[in-house]
Write a protein that holds these residues in place. Sequence first.
Motif, PDB file in Angstrom:
ATOM      1  N   SER A 145       0.827  -1.204   0.000  1.00  0.00           N
ATOM      2  CA  SER A 145       0.000   0.000   0.000  1.00  0.00           C
ATOM      3  C   SER A 145       0.863   1.256   0.000  1.00  0.00           C
ATOM      4  O   SER A 145       0.550   2.239  -0.675  1.00  0.00           O
ATOM      5  CB  SER A 145      -0.920  -0.001   1.220  1.00  0.00           C
ATOM      6  N   SER A 146       1.955   1.224   0.764  1.00  0.00           N
ATOM      7  CA  SER A 146       2.811   2.399   0.860  1.00  0.00           C
ATOM      8  C   SER A 146       3.473   2.731  -0.476  1.00  0.00           C
ATOM      9  O   SER A 146       3.542   3.893  -0.873  1.00  0.00           O
ATOM     10  CB  SER A 146       3.886   2.180   1.933  1.00  0.00           C
ATOM     11  N   LEU A 147       3.940   1.711  -1.180  1.00  0.00           N
ATOM     12  CA  LEU A 147       4.564   1.946  -2.493  1.00  0.00           C
ATOM     13  C   LEU A 147       3.544   2.526  -3.464  1.00  0.00           C
ATOM     14  O   LEU A 147       3.851   3.450  -4.229  1.00  0.00           O
ATOM     15  CB  LEU A 147       5.137   0.643  -3.037  1.00  0.00           C
ATOM     16  N   ALA A 148       2.327   1.994  -3.438  1.00  0.00           N
ATOM     17  CA  ALA A 148       1.273   2.506  -4.314  1.00  0.00           C
ATOM     18  C   ALA A 148       0.972   3.970  -4.005  1.00  0.00           C
ATOM     19  O   ALA A 148       0.781   4.788  -4.916  1.00  0.00           O
ATOM     20  CB  ALA A 148       0.009   1.664  -4.149  1.00  0.00           C
ATOM     21  N   ALA A 149       0.944   4.318  -2.707  1.00  0.00           N
ATOM     22  CA  ALA A 149       0.674   5.699  -2.310  1.00  0.00           C
ATOM     23  C   ALA A 149       1.797   6.633  -2.749  1.00  0.00           C
ATOM     24  O   ALA A 149       1.540   7.761  -3.199  1.00  0.00           O
ATOM     25  CB  ALA A 149       0.494   5.774  -0.793  1.00  0.00           C
ATOM     26  N   ILE A 150       3.034   6.180  -2.626  1.00  0.00           N
ATOM     27  CA  ILE A 150       4.189   7.006  -3.009  1.00  0.00           C
ATOM     28  C   ILE A 150       4.153   7.302  -4.505  1.00  0.00           C
ATOM     29  O   ILE A 150       4.336   8.445  -4.940  1.00  0.00           O
ATOM     30  CB  ILE A 150       5.500   6.294  -2.613  1.00  0.00           C
ATOM     31  N   HIS A 184       5.440   9.167   4.326  1.00  0.00           N
ATOM     32  CA  HIS A 184       5.812   7.803   3.971  1.00  0.00           C
ATOM     33  C   HIS A 184       7.319   7.579   4.007  1.00  0.00           C
ATOM     34  O   HIS A 184       7.811   6.586   3.471  1.00  0.00           O
ATOM     35  CB  HIS A 184       5.266   7.457   2.577  1.00  0.00           C
ATOM     36  N   GLY A 185       8.040   8.503   4.654  1.00  0.00           N
ATOM     37  CA  GLY A 185       9.495   8.353   4.732  1.00  0.00           C
ATOM     38  C   GLY A 185       9.913   7.048   5.389  1.00  0.00           C
ATOM     39  O   GLY A 185      10.823   6.352   4.917  1.00  0.00           O
ATOM     40  N   LYS A 190      11.669   1.101   4.946  1.00  0.00           N
ATOM     41  CA  LYS A 190      11.303  -0.306   5.099  1.00  0.00           C
ATOM     42  C   LYS A 190      11.248  -1.014   3.751  1.00  0.00           C
ATOM     43  O   LYS A 190      11.631  -2.185   3.643  1.00  0.00           O
ATOM     44  CB  LYS A 190       9.957  -0.429   5.806  1.00  0.00           C
ATOM     45  N   LEU A 191      10.760  -0.322   2.734  1.00  0.00           N
ATOM     46  CA  LEU A 191      10.722  -0.919   1.399  1.00  0.00           C
ATOM     47  C   LEU A 191      12.134  -1.239   0.909  1.00  0.00           C
ATOM     48  O   LEU A 191      12.384  -2.310   0.343  1.00  0.00           O
ATOM     49  CB  LEU A 191      10.030   0.031   0.416  1.00  0.00           C
ATOM     50  N   ILE A 192      13.060  -0.331   1.144  1.00  0.00           N
ATOM     51  CA  ILE A 192      14.448  -0.543   0.734  1.00  0.00           C
ATOM     52  C   ILE A 192      15.058  -1.704   1.508  1.00  0.00           C
ATOM     53  O   ILE A 192      15.800  -2.531   0.960  1.00  0.00           O
ATOM     54  CB  ILE A 192      15.269   0.747   0.938  1.00  0.00           C
ATOM     55  N   ALA A 193      14.716  -1.793   2.812  1.00  0.00           N
ATOM     56  CA  ALA A 193      15.259  -2.849   3.664  1.00  0.00           C
ATOM     57  C   ALA A 193      14.542  -4.182   3.489  1.00  0.00           C
ATOM     58  O   ALA A 193      15.000  -5.213   3.979  1.00  0.00           O
ATOM     59  CB  ALA A 193      15.186  -2.422   5.129  1.00  0.00           C
TER      60      ALA A 193
END
Length: 228
Positions: A145-150, A184-185, A190-193
């Motif tokens: 969801s976070s990637l979609a929002a970004i 979303h920072g 977290k996405l990178i990790a």
Amino acid sequence: MPLAASLAAIVLAYLIGSLSFAVIVSRAMGLSDPRSYGSKNPGATNVLRSGNRTAAALTLVLDALKGFVPVVVALLLSPRLGFGQGTVAWVGLAAFVGHLFPVFFRFRGGKGVATAAGVLLALNPLLGVATLATWLVIAAFFRYSSLAAIVAALFAPFYQMLIWGGGAALLPMIIMSLLLLWRHGGNMRKLIAGTESKIGQKPPGAGAAAGASASTPGAHRKRRNAPR
């Protein structure tokens, strides 16, 4: 009169945006406070991690409406009160900021994705649909969801500029997108990790607040003494 009415509309929109429906709905349905589990974000995605889809759906709809309704009301009143496109857009931004920093909940708000979608749908339905479609495509393929929002936050101002040529609403849209990215920072890290939770993933501590009683010593004794 136009300035006073504009300021009043902006303040009222902020107060409406300050209604944190993730918390309100969770309390009404006997669920844990969404600020206590998962991402600790009071939003529909985190409420979904409680396992209660009805609560998540209600949160999503109500959060979108609190961005949509103030803008629609401002548009309807604009001929009488002299609101321009810019004023209406600032009203939408105020509702969005209320979600991020709700005065009724000690300024501990959500990330504003649903509220931003409601604002965009009211300001420009085609832009809102294009932005939602972007969110859905990314969410369906990657389940984040976070990637979609970004991605949607990055694309929304560009859609406005490329298709509708900017206008007085562009600056509030850019500010809203930048605030979304800022909120979303942590998700970006977290996405990178590789540690970001996917849509529907249920973390420890979610679920009904009343369910905590199941972990009491009495409950354990009952389970041990139950016939097998």
